[in-house]
Design an enzyme around this catalytic site. Structure first.
Site, PDB file in Angstrom:
ATOM      1  N   GLY A  40       0.560  -0.882  -0.435  1.00 23.68           N
ATOM      2  CA  GLY A  40      -0.056   0.207   0.183  1.00 23.68           C
ATOM      3  C   GLY A  40       0.722   1.477   0.659  1.00 23.68           C
TER       4      GLY A  40
ATOM      5  N   TYR B  72     -16.508  -3.901   4.336  1.00 20.33           N
ATOM      6  CA  TYR B  72     -14.843  -2.949   5.086  1.00 20.33           C
ATOM      7  C   TYR B  72     -14.567  -2.998   6.457  1.00 20.33           C
ATOM      8  CZ  TYR B  72     -11.036   0.184   6.670  1.00 20.33           C
ATOM      9  OH  TYR B  72     -10.100   0.163   6.690  1.00 20.33           O
TER      10      TYR B  72
ATOM     11  N   SER C  26      -8.684  -0.992  12.071  1.00 16.39           N
ATOM     12  CA  SER C  26      -9.226   0.251  11.756  1.00 16.39           C
ATOM     13  C   SER C  26     -10.353   0.365  12.925  1.00 16.39           C
ATOM     14  CB  SER C  26     -10.069   0.106  10.457  1.00 16.39           C
ATOM     15  OG  SER C  26     -10.901   1.229  10.308  1.00 16.39           O
TER      16      SER C  26
ATOM     17  N   GLU D 148     -13.702   1.065  11.403  1.00 16.13           N
ATOM     18  CA  GLU D 148     -14.971   0.888  11.176  1.00 16.13           C
ATOM     19  C   GLU D 148     -15.382  -0.769  12.080  1.00 16.13           C
ATOM     20  OE1 GLU D 148     -15.787   2.991   9.486  1.00 16.13           O
ATOM     21  OE2 GLU D 148     -17.266   1.362   8.865  1.00 16.13           O
TER      22      GLU D 148
ATOM     23  N   GLN E 272      -8.602  -2.485   0.139  1.00 21.97           N
ATOM     24  CA  GLN E 272      -9.372  -2.392  -1.016  1.00 21.97           C
ATOM     25  C   GLN E 272     -10.412  -0.884   0.585  1.00 21.97           C
ATOM     26  OE1 GLN E 272     -12.252   0.606  -1.539  1.00 21.97           O
ATOM     27  NE2 GLN E 272     -13.368  -1.324  -0.821  1.00 21.97           N
TER      28      GLN E 272
ATOM     29  N   ALA F 233      -2.045  -2.265   2.433  1.00 22.44           N
ATOM     30  CA  ALA F 233      -3.080  -2.591   1.746  1.00 22.44           C
ATOM     31  C   ALA F 233      -4.582  -2.307   1.800  1.00 22.44           C
ATOM     32  CB  ALA F 233      -2.205  -3.768   0.616  1.00 22.44           C
TER      33      ALA F 233
HETATM   34  P1  NAP Z   1      -5.481   4.388   0.713  1.00 19.75           P
HETATM   35  O1  NAP Z   1      -4.992   5.358   0.338  1.00 19.75           O
HETATM   36  O2  NAP Z   1      -6.453   3.616   0.286  1.00 19.75           O
HETATM   37  O3  NAP Z   1      -4.077   2.915   0.080  1.00 19.75           O
HETATM   38  C1  NAP Z   1      -4.456   1.405  -0.277  1.00 19.75           C
HETATM   39  C2  NAP Z   1      -3.368   1.437  -0.680  1.00 19.75           C
HETATM   40  O4  NAP Z   1      -3.775  -0.418  -0.499  1.00 19.75           O
HETATM   41  C3  NAP Z   1      -2.971   1.695  -1.867  1.00 19.75           C
HETATM   42  O5  NAP Z   1      -2.222   1.707  -2.593  1.00 19.75           O
HETATM   43  C4  NAP Z   1      -3.615   0.740  -2.173  1.00 19.75           C
HETATM   44  O6  NAP Z   1      -2.854   0.254  -3.946  1.00 19.75           O
HETATM   45  C5  NAP Z   1      -3.007  -0.313  -2.194  1.00 19.75           C
HETATM   46  N1  NAP Z   1      -4.313  -1.407  -2.632  1.00 19.75           N
HETATM   47  C6  NAP Z   1      -5.297  -2.031  -2.859  1.00 19.75           C
HETATM   48  N2  NAP Z   1      -5.827  -3.085  -2.921  1.00 19.75           N
HETATM   49  C7  NAP Z   1      -4.286  -3.800  -2.949  1.00 19.75           C
HETATM   50  C8  NAP Z   1      -4.149  -5.049  -3.354  1.00 19.75           C
HETATM   51  N3  NAP Z   1      -5.078  -6.114  -3.708  1.00 19.75           N
HETATM   52  N4  NAP Z   1      -3.161  -5.753  -2.954  1.00 19.75           N
HETATM   53  C9  NAP Z   1      -2.075  -4.458  -2.878  1.00 19.75           C
HETATM   54  N5  NAP Z   1      -2.049  -3.016  -2.930  1.00 19.75           N
HETATM   55  C10 NAP Z   1      -3.454  -2.517  -3.099  1.00 19.75           C
HETATM   56  O7  NAP Z   1      -5.474   4.142   1.976  1.00 19.75           O
HETATM   57  P2  NAP Z   1      -4.711   4.468   3.832  1.00 19.75           P
HETATM   58  O8  NAP Z   1      -5.563   5.502   4.243  1.00 19.75           O
HETATM   59  O9  NAP Z   1      -2.893   4.946   3.233  1.00 19.75           O
HETATM   60  O10 NAP Z   1      -4.916   3.512   4.812  1.00 19.75           O
HETATM   61  C11 NAP Z   1      -3.407   2.974   4.788  1.00 19.75           C
HETATM   62  C12 NAP Z   1      -4.598   1.382   5.590  1.00 19.75           C
HETATM   63  O11 NAP Z   1      -5.236   1.612   6.581  1.00 19.75           O
HETATM   64  C13 NAP Z   1      -5.526   0.451   4.811  1.00 19.75           C
HETATM   65  O12 NAP Z   1      -5.755  -0.710   4.777  1.00 19.75           O
HETATM   66  C14 NAP Z   1      -6.558   1.373   5.137  1.00 19.75           C
HETATM   67  O13 NAP Z   1      -8.188   0.636   5.659  1.00 19.75           O
HETATM   68  C15 NAP Z   1      -6.571   1.179   6.613  1.00 19.75           C
HETATM   69  N6  NAP Z   1      -6.699   2.480   7.537  1.00 19.75           N
HETATM   70  C16 NAP Z   1      -7.220   3.754   7.184  1.00 19.75           C
HETATM   71  C17 NAP Z   1      -7.407   4.384   7.911  1.00 19.75           C
HETATM   72  C18 NAP Z   1      -7.405   6.027   7.812  1.00 19.75           C
HETATM   73  O14 NAP Z   1      -8.159   7.264   8.233  1.00 19.75           O
HETATM   74  N7  NAP Z   1      -6.524   6.727   6.570  1.00 19.75           N
HETATM   75  C19 NAP Z   1      -7.897   4.695   9.548  1.00 19.75           C
HETATM   76  C20 NAP Z   1      -7.868   3.220   9.606  1.00 19.75           C
HETATM   77  C21 NAP Z   1      -7.279   2.378   8.961  1.00 19.75           C
HETATM   78  P3  NAP Z   1      -3.461   1.463  -5.360  1.00 19.75           P
HETATM   79  O15 NAP Z   1      -2.698   2.530  -5.669  1.00 19.75           O
HETATM   80  O16 NAP Z   1      -2.528   0.487  -6.518  1.00 19.75           O
HETATM   81  O17 NAP Z   1      -4.938   1.386  -5.395  1.00 19.75           O
HETATM   82  N1  GDD Z   2     -16.781   9.807   1.879  1.00 18.77           N
HETATM   83  C1  GDD Z   2     -17.894  10.079   1.862  1.00 18.77           C
HETATM   84  N2  GDD Z   2     -18.531  11.063   0.400  1.00 18.77           N
HETATM   85  N3  GDD Z   2     -18.264  10.516   3.048  1.00 18.77           N
HETATM   86  C2  GDD Z   2     -19.760  10.843   3.469  1.00 18.77           C
HETATM   87  C3  GDD Z   2     -20.248  12.317   2.638  1.00 18.77           C
HETATM   88  C4  GDD Z   2     -19.835  12.145   1.026  1.00 18.77           C
HETATM   89  O1  GDD Z   2     -20.287  12.689   0.132  1.00 18.77           O
HETATM   90  N4  GDD Z   2     -21.151  12.548   3.236  1.00 18.77           N
HETATM   91  C5  GDD Z   2     -21.789  12.198   4.640  1.00 18.77           C
HETATM   92  N5  GDD Z   2     -20.195  11.090   4.838  1.00 18.77           N
HETATM   93  C6  GDD Z   2     -20.114  10.488   6.119  1.00 18.77           C
HETATM   94  C7  GDD Z   2     -20.113   9.445   5.190  1.00 18.77           C
HETATM   95  O2  GDD Z   2     -21.127   8.554   6.032  1.00 18.77           O
HETATM   96  C8  GDD Z   2     -19.105   8.999   7.115  1.00 18.77           C
HETATM   97  O3  GDD Z   2     -19.554   8.958   7.949  1.00 18.77           O
HETATM   98  C9  GDD Z   2     -18.460  10.042   7.335  1.00 18.77           C
HETATM   99  O4  GDD Z   2     -18.426  10.877   6.131  1.00 18.77           O
HETATM  100  C10 GDD Z   2     -16.368   9.769   7.401  1.00 18.77           C
HETATM  101  O5  GDD Z   2     -16.941   9.001   5.540  1.00 18.77           O
HETATM  102  P1  GDD Z   2     -15.217   9.033   4.982  1.00 18.77           P
HETATM  103  O6  GDD Z   2     -14.469  10.028   4.956  1.00 18.77           O
HETATM  104  O7  GDD Z   2     -15.798   8.045   3.684  1.00 18.77           O
HETATM  105  O8  GDD Z   2     -14.407   7.715   6.081  1.00 18.77           O
HETATM  106  P2  GDD Z   2     -14.858   6.611   6.735  1.00 18.77           P
HETATM  107  O9  GDD Z   2     -14.956   7.017   8.161  1.00 18.77           O
HETATM  108  O10 GDD Z   2     -16.083   6.179   6.484  1.00 18.77           O
HETATM  109  O11 GDD Z   2     -13.710   5.738   6.798  1.00 18.77           O
HETATM  110  C11 GDD Z   2     -12.658   6.049   6.505  1.00 18.77           C
HETATM  111  O12 GDD Z   2     -12.031   5.940   8.054  1.00 18.77           O
HETATM  112  C12 GDD Z   2     -11.773   4.511   8.888  1.00 18.77           C
HETATM  113  C13 GDD Z   2     -11.542   4.611  10.177  1.00 18.77           C
HETATM  114  O13 GDD Z   2     -12.587   4.842  10.706  1.00 18.77           O
HETATM  115  C14 GDD Z   2     -11.147   5.586   5.749  1.00 18.77           C
HETATM  116  O14 GDD Z   2     -10.270   5.848   5.618  1.00 18.77           O
HETATM  117  C15 GDD Z   2     -11.513   3.896   6.034  1.00 18.77           C
HETATM  118  O15 GDD Z   2     -10.278   2.892   5.316  1.00 18.77           O
HETATM  119  C16 GDD Z   2     -10.918   3.910   7.851  1.00 18.77           C
HETATM  120  O16 GDD Z   2     -10.588   2.511   8.053  1.00 18.77           O
END
Ligand code: NAP
Ligand code: GDD
Length: 324
Positions: free
Chosen positions: A8, A147, A123, A125, A81, A79
């Site tokens: 990732g 997810y 996460s 989530e 989805q 990495a």
């Molecule tokens: P992101 O920006 O969506 O990055 C996801 C990465 O995973 C990308 O590099 C993507 O590659 C890669 N990937 C997706 N499917 C893959 C596959 N089949 N094989 C190999 N690589 C794959 O996510 P992020 O925000 O950096 O989050 C990083 C991790 O933390 C994720 O596991 C996410 O679920 C978790 N997480 C995120 C948050 C948050 O708030 N950001 C919070 C809690 C947990 P491509 O560029 O090719 O698509």
């Molecule tokens: N994406 C999105 N788009 N979210 C919206 C919108 C919109 O137009 N309007 C309202 N929301 C609300 C969603 O319903 C959700 O309650 C909140 O905004 C945050 O949505 P996202 O920013 O898509 O993040 P997430 O909380 O669902 O998921 C992210 O955080 C998780 C950790 O709690 C992702 O980064 C996940 O990968 C991560 O695990």
């Protein structure tokens, strides 16, 4: 020089973690999947310092080969989805990559070198319809999306491999963390980018779903430090990483639009398409264990984070760069 593998690496967290590990003197190997167009924009500035290797979480053989070839001491499994909304449209794919993909990484480690230390990106989530406020490491899970369900599997299989094979595998239960490198589909970046466009006269509305949802939003640059700290401990464990504050989407809009001297109520249109079949209403984490054991704490406040993202999008648009 220690070697770290990041899955990732092209994502938001992967790019910040790669920067951190390079600063710490690591040899950094990034696994990238084949795409029809290059998507290295988040790592373009450090690409020369990285070793990029093709692989995919759905391909067990690729993972084993990468570990055999590069012999990393640390593996950061970022990495996934990762977009919650998409997980209802692609639940099987989400399960294969975000859930089973973790088993593939763990099993590759078990086969090639069980001394490798592994970080799993769990996460908040997983807490979904929360049964306790604030959420901590012992709070029971109640995921509300395919997810979230996949992440619960990834979390428990990490614990299971730790207990079954004595692996040094840790999970960070990270609450939402954002940055100017956040994908445009996530609500924070969608707001900061569209608000900047409205300010510059390039757009006149912002279509959103549920404005009442509350999240514990921190800065991604802070959160990758916690990942690294977990793998430096003698004993593997699981940690909540959060700010301890919660804010609604509406509050995010307040700060973003105020920063641009605009009133969001004049531009925001609520759109059913962005509502979720099941919502996570409230997330707020208790990061005291990470503070105690890792010495970790966040450095960027909610308002600073929102303004940082809005300023970065304004700059991007003024430079005429294509937003990604
Ligand atoms: P992101 O920006 O969506 O990055 C996801 C990465 O995973 C990308 O590099 C993507 O590659 C890669 N990937 C997706 N499917 C893959 C596959 N089949 N094989 C190999 N690589 C794959 O996510 P992020 O925000 O950096 O989050 C990083 C991790 O933390 C994720 O596991 C996410 O679920 C978790 N997480 C995120 C948050 C948050 O708030 N950001 C919070 C809690 C947990 P491509 O560029 O090719 O698509
Ligand atoms: N994406 C999105 N788009 N979210 C919206 C919108 C919109 O137009 N309007 C309202 N929301 C609300 C969603 O319903 C959700 O309650 C909140 O905004 C945050 O949505 P996202 O920013 O898509 O993040 P997430 O909380 O669902 O998921 C992210 O955080 C998780 C950790 O709690 C992702 O980064 C996940 O990968 C991560 O695990």
């Amino acid at each position: 020089m220690p070697t770290a593998l990041i899955t990732g690496v092209t994502g938001q967290d992967g790019s910040y973690l790669a920067e951190l590990l390079l600063q710490q003197g690591y040899r950094v190997v990034g696994m990238v999947r084949r795409t029809s167009t290059l998507n290295f924009h988040r790592i373009a500035h450090i690409q020369e310092q990285l070793e990029l290797v093709p692989g995919d979480l759905s391909d067990q053989v690729s993972l084993i080969h990468i570990l055999e070839e590069y012999q990393p001491e640390e593996v950061y499994n970022l990495a996934a989805q990762s977009f919650v909304q998409t997980s209802w449209n692609q639940p099987v794919f989400t399960g294969d990559v975000t859930a089973l993909g973790v088993t593939r990484v763990l099993d590759a480690i078990r086969i090639v070198n069980p001394r490798i230390r592994m970080y799993q990106a769990s996460s908040s989530e997983m807490f979904g319809k929360v049964v306790e406020v604030p959420q901590k490491e012992t709070t029971p899970f109640y995921p509300r999306s395919p997810y979230g369900v996949a992440k619960v599997y990834g979390h428990w299989i990490t614990i299971n491999y730790r207990e079954s094979y004595n692996l040094h595998a840790s999970s960070g239960i990270l609450f939402n963390h954002e940055s100017p490198r956040r994908g445009l589909e996530f609500v924070t970046r969608k707001i900061s980018h569209q608000a900047a466009k409205i300010k510059l006269g390039l757009a006149n509305e912002l279509r959103l779903g549920n404005l009442d949802a509350r999240r514990d939003w921190g800065f991604a640059g802070d959160y990758v430090r916690a990942m690294w700290l977990m793998l430096q401990r003698d004993t593997p464990d699981d940690y909540v990483v959060a700010t301890g504050e919660t804010h609604s989407v509406e509050q995010f809009l307040d700060v973003a639009f105020e920063h641009l001297d605009l009133d969001w109520r004049e531009y925001v249109v609520q759109d059913e398409r962005f509502m979720r079949p099941a919502e996570v209403d409230l997330l707020v984490g208790d990061p005291s264990k990470a503070g105690r054991d890792l010495g970790w704490e966040p450095t960027v406040s909610f308002a600073e984070l929102v303004r940082m993202m809005v300023d970065a999008d304004l700059q991007l648009l003024r430079d005429g760069a294509i937003a990604v």
